[in-house]
Design a protein around this motif. Sequence first.
Motif, PDB file in Angstrom:
ATOM      1  N   GLY A  77       0.933  -6.784  20.071  1.00 30.05           N
ATOM      2  CA  GLY A  77       0.127  -6.331  18.942  1.00 30.05           C
ATOM      3  C   GLY A  77       0.982  -6.107  17.695  1.00 30.05           C
ATOM      4  N   LEU A  78       2.188  -5.555  17.878  1.00 32.34           N
ATOM      5  CA  LEU A  78       3.099  -5.343  16.749  1.00 32.34           C
ATOM      6  C   LEU A  78       3.560  -6.675  16.158  1.00 32.34           C
ATOM      7  CD1 LEU A  78       5.237  -2.374  18.124  1.00 32.34           C
ATOM      8  CD2 LEU A  78       3.797  -2.318  16.072  1.00 32.34           C
ATOM      9  N   LEU A  79       3.743  -7.669  17.021  1.00 31.47           N
ATOM     10  CA  LEU A  79       4.139  -8.990  16.525  1.00 31.47           C
ATOM     11  C   LEU A  79       3.032  -9.589  15.658  1.00 31.47           C
ATOM     12  CD1 LEU A  79       6.243 -11.234  16.512  1.00 31.47           C
ATOM     13  CD2 LEU A  79       5.232 -12.117  18.635  1.00 31.47           C
ATOM     14  N   ASP A  80       1.790  -9.416  16.074  1.00 36.72           N
ATOM     15  CA  ASP A  80       0.664  -9.887  15.253  1.00 36.72           C
ATOM     16  C   ASP A  80       0.638  -9.152  13.908  1.00 36.72           C
ATOM     17  OD1 ASP A  80      -0.198 -11.669  17.197  1.00 36.72           O
ATOM     18  OD2 ASP A  80      -1.556 -10.223  18.125  1.00 36.72           O
ATOM     19  N   GLN A  81       0.914  -7.835  13.942  1.00 40.68           N
ATOM     20  CA  GLN A  81       0.953  -7.067  12.700  1.00 40.68           C
ATOM     21  C   GLN A  81       2.078  -7.546  11.791  1.00 40.68           C
ATOM     22  OE1 GLN A  81       0.550  -2.706  13.066  1.00 40.68           O
ATOM     23  NE2 GLN A  81      -0.097  -3.024  15.182  1.00 40.68           N
ATOM     24  N   ALA A  82       3.236  -7.866  12.380  1.00 42.25           N
ATOM     25  CA  ALA A  82       4.367  -8.370  11.594  1.00 42.25           C
ATOM     26  C   ALA A  82       3.991  -9.678  10.900  1.00 42.25           C
ATOM     27  CB  ALA A  82       5.584  -8.573  12.496  1.00 42.25           C
ATOM     28  N   ASP A  83       3.288 -10.547  11.611  1.00 37.29           N
ATOM     29  CA  ASP A  83       2.850 -11.819  11.005  1.00 37.29           C
ATOM     30  C   ASP A  83       1.891 -11.575   9.846  1.00 37.29           C
ATOM     31  OD1 ASP A  83       4.357 -13.525  12.584  1.00 37.29           O
ATOM     32  OD2 ASP A  83       2.793 -13.791  14.093  1.00 37.29           O
ATOM     33  N   ARG A  84       0.991 -10.606  10.020  1.00 40.81           N
ATOM     34  CA  ARG A  84       0.035 -10.316   8.932  1.00 40.81           C
ATOM     35  C   ARG A  84       0.760  -9.750   7.713  1.00 40.81           C
ATOM     36  NH1 ARG A  84      -3.425  -8.938  13.358  1.00 40.81           N
ATOM     37  NH2 ARG A  84      -2.821  -6.752  13.312  1.00 40.81           N
ATOM     38  N   LEU A  85       1.756  -8.905   7.937  1.00 40.94           N
ATOM     39  CA  LEU A  85       2.521  -8.350   6.817  1.00 40.94           C
ATOM     40  C   LEU A  85       3.313  -9.449   6.107  1.00 40.94           C
ATOM     41  CD1 LEU A  85       3.909  -5.012   8.344  1.00 40.94           C
ATOM     42  CD2 LEU A  85       2.130  -5.248   6.603  1.00 40.94           C
ATOM     43  N   VAL A 133       3.941  -9.354  -2.380  1.00 40.79           N
ATOM     44  CA  VAL A 133       4.632  -8.099  -2.697  1.00 40.79           C
ATOM     45  C   VAL A 133       3.637  -7.064  -3.223  1.00 40.79           C
ATOM     46  CG1 VAL A 133       6.318  -7.030  -4.249  1.00 40.79           C
ATOM     47  CG2 VAL A 133       6.878  -9.177  -3.111  1.00 40.79           C
ATOM     48  N   VAL A 134       2.699  -7.504  -4.048  1.00 43.82           N
ATOM     49  CA  VAL A 134       1.691  -6.586  -4.613  1.00 43.82           C
ATOM     50  C   VAL A 134       0.873  -5.949  -3.495  1.00 43.82           C
ATOM     51  CG1 VAL A 134      -0.384  -6.439  -6.024  1.00 43.82           C
ATOM     52  CG2 VAL A 134       1.565  -7.791  -6.817  1.00 43.82           C
ATOM     53  N   ASP A 135       0.428  -6.764  -2.535  1.00 42.18           N
ATOM     54  CA  ASP A 135      -0.373  -6.243  -1.420  1.00 42.18           C
ATOM     55  C   ASP A 135       0.451  -5.324  -0.520  1.00 42.18           C
ATOM     56  OD1 ASP A 135      -2.621  -7.553  -2.285  1.00 42.18           O
ATOM     57  OD2 ASP A 135      -2.287  -9.320  -1.021  1.00 42.18           O
ATOM     58  N   LEU A 136       1.721  -5.672  -0.318  1.00 37.93           N
ATOM     59  CA  LEU A 136       2.593  -4.831   0.519  1.00 37.93           C
ATOM     60  C   LEU A 136       2.824  -3.475  -0.147  1.00 37.93           C
ATOM     61  CD1 LEU A 136       5.165  -7.529   1.656  1.00 37.93           C
ATOM     62  CD2 LEU A 136       3.544  -6.343   3.134  1.00 37.93           C
ATOM     63  N   LEU A 174       3.930   6.222   1.762  1.00 43.04           N
ATOM     64  CA  LEU A 174       5.339   6.032   2.094  1.00 43.04           C
ATOM     65  C   LEU A 174       6.138   5.838   0.803  1.00 43.04           C
ATOM     66  CD1 LEU A 174       4.861   3.556   5.089  1.00 43.04           C
ATOM     67  CD2 LEU A 174       5.600   5.945   5.239  1.00 43.04           C
ATOM     68  N   PRO A 175       7.405   6.253   0.791  1.00 45.03           N
ATOM     69  CA  PRO A 175       8.188   6.238  -0.456  1.00 45.03           C
ATOM     70  C   PRO A 175       8.882   4.917  -0.743  1.00 45.03           C
ATOM     71  CG  PRO A 175       9.483   7.274   1.263  1.00 45.03           C
ATOM     72  CD  PRO A 175       8.155   6.904   1.889  1.00 45.03           C
ATOM     73  N   PHE A 176       8.240   3.797  -0.416  1.00 52.67           N
ATOM     74  CA  PHE A 176       8.893   2.500  -0.573  1.00 52.67           C
ATOM     75  C   PHE A 176       8.258   1.635  -1.665  1.00 52.67           C
ATOM     76  CE2 PHE A 176       9.197   3.359   4.163  1.00 52.67           C
ATOM     77  CZ  PHE A 176      10.492   3.858   4.103  1.00 52.67           C
ATOM     78  N   ALA A 177       7.375   2.226  -2.468  1.00 54.06           N
ATOM     79  CA  ALA A 177       6.643   1.426  -3.452  1.00 54.06           C
ATOM     80  C   ALA A 177       7.543   0.844  -4.536  1.00 54.06           C
ATOM     81  CB  ALA A 177       5.542   2.269  -4.096  1.00 54.06           C
ATOM     82  N   GLY A 178       8.752   1.404  -4.694  1.00 54.84           N
ATOM     83  CA  GLY A 178       9.667   0.883  -5.697  1.00 54.84           C
ATOM     84  C   GLY A 178      10.387  -0.378  -5.280  1.00 54.84           C
ATOM     85  N   LEU A 179      10.242  -0.785  -4.034  1.00 51.16           N
ATOM     86  CA  LEU A 179      10.926  -1.983  -3.543  1.00 51.16           C
ATOM     87  C   LEU A 179      10.340  -3.234  -4.177  1.00 51.16           C
ATOM     88  CD1 LEU A 179      11.170  -1.131   0.258  1.00 51.16           C
ATOM     89  CD2 LEU A 179      13.077  -1.262  -1.328  1.00 51.16           C
ATOM     90  N   GLY A 180      11.213  -4.183  -4.518  1.00 54.16           N
ATOM     91  CA  GLY A 180      10.745  -5.443  -5.084  1.00 54.16           C
ATOM     92  C   GLY A 180      10.990  -6.626  -4.184  1.00 54.16           C
ATOM     93  N   ASP A 181      11.792  -6.415  -3.130  1.00 49.76           N
ATOM     94  CA  ASP A 181      12.107  -7.486  -2.190  1.00 49.76           C
ATOM     95  C   ASP A 181      11.101  -7.464  -1.039  1.00 49.76           C
ATOM     96  OD1 ASP A 181      13.289  -8.880   0.106  1.00 49.76           O
ATOM     97  OD2 ASP A 181      15.078  -9.041  -1.135  1.00 49.76           O
ATOM     98  N   LYS A 182      10.415  -8.569  -0.837  1.00 51.31           N
ATOM     99  CA  LYS A 182       9.376  -8.630   0.191  1.00 51.31           C
ATOM    100  C   LYS A 182       9.938  -8.329   1.575  1.00 51.31           C
ATOM    101  CE  LYS A 182       5.875 -11.696   2.178  1.00 51.31           C
ATOM    102  NZ  LYS A 182       5.135 -12.960   2.047  1.00 51.31           N
TER     103      LYS A 182
END
Length: 356
Positions: free
Chosen positions: A185-193, A198-201, A210-218
């Motif tokens: 199930g986690l592998l399926d989630q990884a594929d969806r991510l 980047v905008v959707d992530l 989560l405090p990661f919204a400043g990240l620009g690298d997918k």
Amino acid sequence: QVSTWRSMPLGALQVECRARASQVVSASAGHGGLAASGPLSRAELVEALSVATWGGLTKAERLREACEDRGIPIARLEGLEQAAQVLEQVQKLEAKSTSELKNEYRKRGFAPSHNPPKRDLIQSLTDALLWDAMPLSFLRDVCREKQIPTRGDQRRPELLQLLAASSWEKRGIPVRKLDQVVAQGLLDQADRLEAKSVVDLRAEVRRRELPFAGLGDKRDLVKCLMAVRVWQQLPLESLRDEFETIHGAPVSAHPSFANSPAAAGLGLGSGDVERARIINLLVDAMLLELWQQKGVDKRITSHAAAEEVFKAIGQLEEMSPLVIRDEYAKRGLPAEWDMTKADIVSRLTKVLIWER
């Protein structure tokens, strides 16, 4: 002519072959083919004479060539017969679709990369077939080449499990600590991510607070989101081990736990509460690690300033090569013709730190 050779007495055929096809036999033997493991059979003698008379390759040479084309190392197998069996299996794989190959790879216990091309899946499955077939000593060599720690007493099934687990760990999933259904199930989630922008992530990060919204690298965004999802699924004891690995001390020794009534022998609290607290601490540790990777070091003591730099770096990473070169030029920094985008981001990161 071939009918004549086939009807000749074996002794006469051997004499004929020595006289007319000795070079073919020697060349083939040198590649593990004719005469490599004993006297030639009648069929092999006729084959050598045919090649010497009309040209071409022996069956063994054709097999070796086909194996080389597909990355099948015959030297790591127990002879040409085993190589032929592996080759036959690989040729069957080549006839399958990409989705069929991906399912086959997962059925074998491996985790494919996101959206892999067909040729990569075939090569990955070829490797899996080779690992099943090769002698144990060569299988240990493969583990060493892949820098997978092993023990001398581990047998084939354990080594194969380690090789399979390494494919999951590349996707950020510690499969040996998880139920197989959960891991899938986690592998399926990884594929969806991986399929998101980047905008959707970033939207996903904000939705989960989560405090990661400043990240620009997918890749960083996917890595962080997957880490949190894995932590949510790990058994509590494994989550505690993860904390201890990162912090170098058990959960109970952390101030946020040590100063609580739990430290007096009342336990760390309910499983859900403890899990949430540990995940929050792991998120903080991951954020600190990302800051350090981006060049935000101890010289910036303010959390707010560090976060500001972090967001600015994310914006730089999102820029196209042309736009970021313009940004670099606006600052009057020395340009070099062979600078890559990564080089420019690195230099501008230093400037951002100096400015603060």
